[in-house]
Write a protein that holds these residues in place. Structure first.
Motif, PDB file in Angstrom:
ATOM      1  N   TRP A  23       0.817  -1.215   0.000  1.00 26.20           N
ATOM      2  CA  TRP A  23       0.000   0.000   0.000  1.00 26.20           C
ATOM      3  C   TRP A  23       0.849   1.261   0.000  1.00 26.20           C
ATOM      4  O   TRP A  23       0.474   2.265  -0.612  1.00 26.20           O
ATOM      5  CB  TRP A  23      -0.984  -0.013   1.176  1.00 26.20           C
ATOM      6  CG  TRP A  23      -2.139  -0.906   0.848  1.00 26.20           C
ATOM      7  CD1 TRP A  23      -2.336  -2.187   1.266  1.00 26.20           C
ATOM      8  CD2 TRP A  23      -3.235  -0.599  -0.016  1.00 26.20           C
ATOM      9  NE1 TRP A  23      -3.481  -2.694   0.725  1.00 26.20           N
ATOM     10  CE2 TRP A  23      -4.068  -1.741  -0.058  1.00 26.20           C
ATOM     11  CE3 TRP A  23      -3.601   0.523  -0.749  1.00 26.20           C
ATOM     12  CZ2 TRP A  23      -5.232  -1.780  -0.818  1.00 26.20           C
ATOM     13  CZ3 TRP A  23      -4.769   0.483  -1.498  1.00 26.20           C
ATOM     14  CH2 TRP A  23      -5.568  -0.665  -1.522  1.00 26.20           C
ATOM     15  N   GLN A  24       1.992   1.239   0.657  1.00 27.02           N
ATOM     16  CA  GLN A  24       2.877   2.406   0.616  1.00 27.02           C
ATOM     17  C   GLN A  24       3.320   2.668  -0.815  1.00 27.02           C
ATOM     18  O   GLN A  24       3.299   3.810  -1.288  1.00 27.02           O
ATOM     19  CB  GLN A  24       4.091   2.193   1.516  1.00 27.02           C
ATOM     20  CG  GLN A  24       5.049   3.376   1.478  1.00 27.02           C
ATOM     21  CD  GLN A  24       6.228   3.202   2.420  1.00 27.02           C
ATOM     22  OE1 GLN A  24       6.247   2.316   3.267  1.00 27.02           O
ATOM     23  NE2 GLN A  24       7.221   4.052   2.257  1.00 27.02           N
ATOM     24  N   THR A  25       3.689   1.614  -1.534  1.00 27.47           N
ATOM     25  CA  THR A  25       4.119   1.758  -2.927  1.00 27.47           C
ATOM     26  C   THR A  25       2.991   2.310  -3.788  1.00 27.47           C
ATOM     27  O   THR A  25       3.200   3.192  -4.626  1.00 27.47           O
ATOM     28  CB  THR A  25       4.591   0.395  -3.474  1.00 27.47           C
ATOM     29  OG1 THR A  25       5.671  -0.069  -2.660  1.00 27.47           O
ATOM     30  CG2 THR A  25       5.047   0.502  -4.918  1.00 27.47           C
ATOM     31  N   ARG A  26       1.783   1.797  -3.585  1.00 29.47           N
ATOM     32  CA  ARG A  26       0.632   2.272  -4.356  1.00 29.47           C
ATOM     33  C   ARG A  26       0.362   3.757  -4.112  1.00 29.47           C
ATOM     34  O   ARG A  26       0.124   4.525  -5.049  1.00 29.47           O
ATOM     35  CB  ARG A  26      -0.618   1.469  -3.999  1.00 29.47           C
ATOM     36  CG  ARG A  26      -0.597   0.065  -4.518  1.00 29.47           C
ATOM     37  CD  ARG A  26      -1.836  -0.691  -4.083  1.00 29.47           C
ATOM     38  NE  ARG A  26      -1.817  -2.044  -4.616  1.00 29.47           N
ATOM     39  CZ  ARG A  26      -2.693  -2.971  -4.303  1.00 29.47           C
ATOM     40  NH1 ARG A  26      -3.668  -2.699  -3.437  1.00 29.47           N
ATOM     41  NH2 ARG A  26      -2.623  -4.170  -4.817  1.00 29.47           N
ATOM     42  N   PHE A  27       0.375   4.161  -2.845  1.00 23.65           N
ATOM     43  CA  PHE A  27       0.105   5.565  -2.529  1.00 23.65           C
ATOM     44  C   PHE A  27       1.216   6.480  -3.046  1.00 23.65           C
ATOM     45  O   PHE A  27       0.955   7.576  -3.527  1.00 23.65           O
ATOM     46  CB  PHE A  27      -0.114   5.765  -1.030  1.00 23.65           C
ATOM     47  CG  PHE A  27      -1.459   5.281  -0.564  1.00 23.65           C
ATOM     48  CD1 PHE A  27      -2.627   5.746  -1.154  1.00 23.65           C
ATOM     49  CD2 PHE A  27      -1.561   4.382   0.474  1.00 23.65           C
ATOM     50  CE1 PHE A  27      -3.879   5.315  -0.734  1.00 23.65           C
ATOM     51  CE2 PHE A  27      -2.803   3.943   0.906  1.00 23.65           C
ATOM     52  CZ  PHE A  27      -3.964   4.403   0.302  1.00 23.65           C
TER      53      PHE A  27
END
Length: 110
Positions: A23-27
């Motif tokens: 999720w960090q990568t996506r955001f």
């Protein structure tokens, strides 16, 4: 109610860490691809969501000192069964007896 075995706890923790990274990568990708004004607005919305989930405007969540119990944005239910004792934090400084006290030999009176 089944107890969590150490292997299960480790498996859950590994899954949490993986999801956090995904999720960090996506955001980060989302924010990087937005024009600056939209990026700033999206970042503010994400921070508001973090604050809502953690129950804290600083993103820290609940904190407790040594021997304490803290809960952010949820409920705690503690229940004892079968003559046992349960508590979020149990600090016993002396003798604890559950149920009837075992008989002890009577002392002779002076």
């Amino acid at each position: 109610m089944p107890l969590w075995k150490p292997q299960m706890v480790m498996k859950v923790e590994r899954a949490r860490v993986r999801q956090e990274a995904v999720w960090q990568t996506r955001f980060e990708a989302l924010l990087e691809n937005l024009p600056e004004p939209e990026r700033d607005a999206a970042a503010l919305e994400l921070q508001a969501l973090i604050d809502e989930v953690t129950g804290s405007p600083t993103g820290v969540g609940a904190q407790a000192g040594d021997g304490g119990l803290a809960v952010a944005g949820g409920d705690v239910h503690v229940q004892a069964e079968g003559g046992s004792i349960a508590g979020g934090v149990n600090n016993f400084g002396g003798e604890v007896t559950l149920g009837t006290r075992p008989s002890q030999p009577e002392r002779e009176r002076p």
